[in-house]
Design an enzyme around this catalytic site. Structure first.
Site, mmCIF file in Angstrom:
data_model
loop_
_atom_site.group_PDB
_atom_site.id
_atom_site.type_symbol
_atom_site.label_atom_id
_atom_site.label_comp_id
_atom_site.label_asym_id
_atom_site.label_seq_id
_atom_site.Cartn_x
_atom_site.Cartn_y
_atom_site.Cartn_z
ATOM 1 N N LYS A 190 0.856 -1.193 0.000
ATOM 2 C CA LYS A 190 0.000 0.000 0.000
ATOM 3 C C LYS A 190 0.885 1.233 0.000
ATOM 4 O O LYS A 190 1.505 1.580 0.999
ATOM 5 C CB LYS A 190 -0.924 0.076 1.210
ATOM 6 C CG LYS A 190 -1.967 1.187 0.991
ATOM 7 C CD LYS A 190 -2.579 1.741 2.243
ATOM 8 C CE LYS A 190 -1.848 2.901 2.860
ATOM 9 N NZ LYS A 190 -1.798 4.140 2.044
ATOM 10 N N TYR A 254 -3.340 -3.707 15.553
ATOM 11 C CA TYR A 254 -4.017 -4.505 14.518
ATOM 12 C C TYR A 254 -3.578 -5.964 14.631
ATOM 13 O O TYR A 254 -4.390 -6.886 14.523
ATOM 14 C CB TYR A 254 -3.657 -4.015 13.108
ATOM 15 C CG TYR A 254 -4.062 -2.610 12.745
ATOM 16 C CD1 TYR A 254 -5.148 -1.970 13.360
ATOM 17 C CD2 TYR A 254 -3.374 -1.911 11.741
ATOM 18 C CE1 TYR A 254 -5.502 -0.679 12.990
ATOM 19 C CE2 TYR A 254 -3.730 -0.629 11.371
ATOM 20 C CZ TYR A 254 -4.790 -0.007 11.996
ATOM 21 O OH TYR A 254 -5.132 1.259 11.623
ATOM 22 N N GLU A 266 9.612 0.752 10.983
ATOM 23 C CA GLU A 266 10.644 1.779 10.784
ATOM 24 C C GLU A 266 9.939 3.108 10.960
ATOM 25 O O GLU A 266 9.144 3.496 10.103
ATOM 26 C CB GLU A 266 11.220 1.697 9.367
ATOM 27 C CG GLU A 266 11.748 0.341 8.969
ATOM 28 C CD GLU A 266 13.013 -0.042 9.697
ATOM 29 O OE1 GLU A 266 13.637 0.820 10.330
ATOM 30 O OE2 GLU A 266 13.357 -1.234 9.642
ATOM 31 N N CYS A 301 13.260 10.783 7.576
ATOM 32 C CA CYS A 301 13.164 10.267 8.945
ATOM 33 C C CYS A 301 14.486 10.372 9.694
ATOM 34 O O CYS A 301 14.493 10.515 10.905
ATOM 35 C CB CYS A 301 12.670 8.831 8.933
ATOM 36 S SG CYS A 301 13.671 7.784 7.888
ATOM 37 N N GLU A 397 9.181 15.519 16.035
ATOM 38 C CA GLU A 397 9.630 15.383 14.647
ATOM 39 C C GLU A 397 8.839 16.356 13.773
ATOM 40 O O GLU A 397 7.616 16.302 13.715
ATOM 41 C CB GLU A 397 9.405 13.956 14.164
ATOM 42 C CG GLU A 397 9.902 13.770 12.753
ATOM 43 C CD GLU A 397 9.711 12.348 12.244
ATOM 44 O OE1 GLU A 397 8.628 11.782 12.453
ATOM 45 O OE2 GLU A 397 10.639 11.834 11.615
#
Ligand code: NAP
Ligand code: MG
Length: 495
Positions: A190, A254, A266, A301, A397
């Site tokens: 996805k 989930y 990650e 990131c 972040e």
């Protein structure tokens, strides 16, 4: 011959992007018929209506992925044959680099130069590296006595879900597709809703290379629909996720609520760039500092946004970093001279601008940067100084071009500030003292420490985070394939 902006614009005009999902070797509409729209963030132009997959489409893809896995058309294929297919795919990606890079740039506002490098150099190298590994991964034999033979065998886990973010859409998809296909899994990807186009195009290149229908499926959609359905599916065996810590937590839930599938995470970061007092401030260090923060417009990131600088060096460092940052060229992502393109969406730009306001409110001193008013979502590379670790811009972040300089009095204080974060993805450290470098690297709780240069390592080295930056899984290196394998013991009595 080096191509110009006009050349890339011509390629853009000739593109015929795929907007449908790719399931069982065919582009297809969603079962519901729903779509969502895709825009070029740099021009705000509409690109197309993308298939909006939901749980029904995920069920359809999982059914065929499982069928192919059980049939063994890929999972049981001799590893040298999987290798050949993936090597061919590496070549096809190389051959289609210009087209894919322009597509990625239009979809995301990323610079064409970065897209060409990620898609033309890095991505094929990944397919090649994992292809080469396919027929070189051996099992183990346990040390038993003469009465037994204990085989420790690795098997592909089954169906792997890959959920990827928008900042490196093609490369992040490849980071997960290459190792999972190499070991024989069926894969369902996805892409992020903001950036589905290159993954959709990759699907047909994979088919052309010889990946059997139904083994690689691409399902664009929203996190809440397609993403959640993948996370909660009872017949997906593992999900490898790259994205925010908040959504990473959801995938753990989930899994707990469904079939206890493996979850590789990650996640985000707030990484430090430490300059200890014995370091020499030269062009090389300044270049690394600037790129560690502003590469990909800070939408990275591992961006090193907390620049922790020994007090005696702060004045010189600040002057030189501002001088370098001033020189960044912002503008049309298709222009090869552009170094910083558009932010991914107007909403994301607003989030980043809110952090810049907050930095000012909380008492950091803004030296340069801020809003760039032009069509698209542009922010000038922004530098704050006098940032202290309790400030929001030092802890959260931002995922945009906002660098904070944090003066410290000693190596001990540098280390203490660097460690004082919930994240643990990356750190860069500049020092001339090898003992200090090793001691500090060992003391930093993060997945990658880069010394005397900013680097994420390369294909051969694992990438992932400590603390809230990830789970124990790693992308890249031989470690990545562990996410997609399970271990079986076969115990044979010898009579
Ligand atoms: P994100 O919002 O977490 O999205 C990542 C992926 O998860 C997207 O495909 C997204 O779909 C999906 N998703 C969102 N909500 C979901 C839900 N409720 N259930 C299931 N799936 C869901 O992150 P992002 O904004 O795309 O990317 C930025 C983040 O990724 C940053 O925090 C960054 O640090 C992190 N990142 C980490 C690495 C690494 O290797 N450690 C690399 C790159 C980025 P939608 O597109 O529909 O939202
Ligand atoms: Mg887009």
């Amino acid at each position: 011959m080096t191509k110009t902006k006009t050349d890339y614009e011509q390629i853009a005009q000739q593109l015929k992007p795929r907007f449908q999902a790719f399931i069982d070797g065919k582009y297809c509409d969603t079962i519901s018929g729903e779509t969502f729209s895709c825009h070029n963030p740099a021009t705000e132009e509409f690109i197309g209506d993308i298939a909006h997959c939901d749980a029904a489409d995920v069920d359809k893809a999982v059914a065929v992925a499982r069928k192919r896995f059980e049939q063994g058309v890929w999972s049981q294929r001799p590893p040298e044959e999987r290798k050949e297919v993936l090597l061919k795919l590496a070549d096809l990606v190389r051959k289609h680099t210009d087209e894919l890079a322009v597509l990625e740039s239009l979809d995301t506002g990323k610079t064409i130069t970065d897209c060409l490098h990620e898609i033309g150099t890095e991505a094929p190298a990944f397919f090649q590296w994992y292809a080469e590994l396919a027929d070189k991964a051996f099992g183990k034999i346990a040390p038993t006595g003469p009465d037994a033979l204990g085989l420790i065998v690795k098997e592909p886990v089954g169906i792997a879900g890959a959920i990827v973010p928008w900042n490196f859409p093609f490369l992040m998809a490849v980071w997960k597709i290459a190792p999972s296909l190499a070991v024989g899994c069926s894969v369902i990807v996805k892409p992020a809703e903001q950036s589905p186009l290159t993954a959709l195009r990759l699907a047909e290149l994979a088919q052309q290379a010889g990946v059997p229908d139904g083994v690689l499926n691409i399902l664009p959609g929203m996190g809440e629909t397609a993403g959640q359905a993948i996370g909660r599916h009872n017949d997906i065996d593992v999900v490898s996720f790259t994205g925010s810590t908040e959504v990473g937590r959801m995938f753990m839930r989930y899994s707990g609520d469904s079939n206890l599938k493996g979850i590789g995470l990650e996640l985000g970061g707030k990484s430090p760039f430490l300059v200890l007092e014995d370091a020499t401030i030269n062009d090389d260090l300044i270049e690394h500092a600037a790129m560690s923060a502003f590469w990909n417009g800070g939408q990275n990131c591992s961006a090193n946004m907390r620049q922790i600088i020994a007090a005696p060096l702060v004045e010189e460092y600040t002057a030189r970093i501002c001088e370098r940052v001033q020189k960044f060229t912002l503008g049309d992502p298709l222009d090869p001279n552009t170094e910083i393109g558009s932010m991914i969406t107007p909403e994301h730009k607003q989030n980043v601008m809110n952090y810049i306001h907050k930095g000012n409110q909380e008492g950091a001193k803004m030296l340069m940067g801020g809003d760039l008013e032009r069509t698209g979502s542009y922010i000038k590379p922004t530098v704050f100084t006098d940032v202290t670790n309790n400030m929001t811009i030092a802890q959260e972040e931002i995922f945009g071009p906002v660098l904070g300089i944090m003066p410290v009095q000693s190596t001990a204080e540098a280390l203490q500030v660097a460690r004082d974060t919930d994240y643990g993805l990356h750190a860069t450290l500049f020092t001339q003292d090898i003992n200090r470098a090793i001691k500090t690297a060992r003391a930093l709780p993060c997945g990658t420490v880069s010394i005397n240069g900013f680097s994420e390592g390369d294909i051969k080295t694992p990438f992932g985070g400590y603390k809230l930056s990830g789970s124990l899984s790693r992308d890249n290196g031989t470690e990545a394939i562990e996410q997609y394998l399970q271990t079986k013991t076969i115990w044979i009595n010898v009579q």
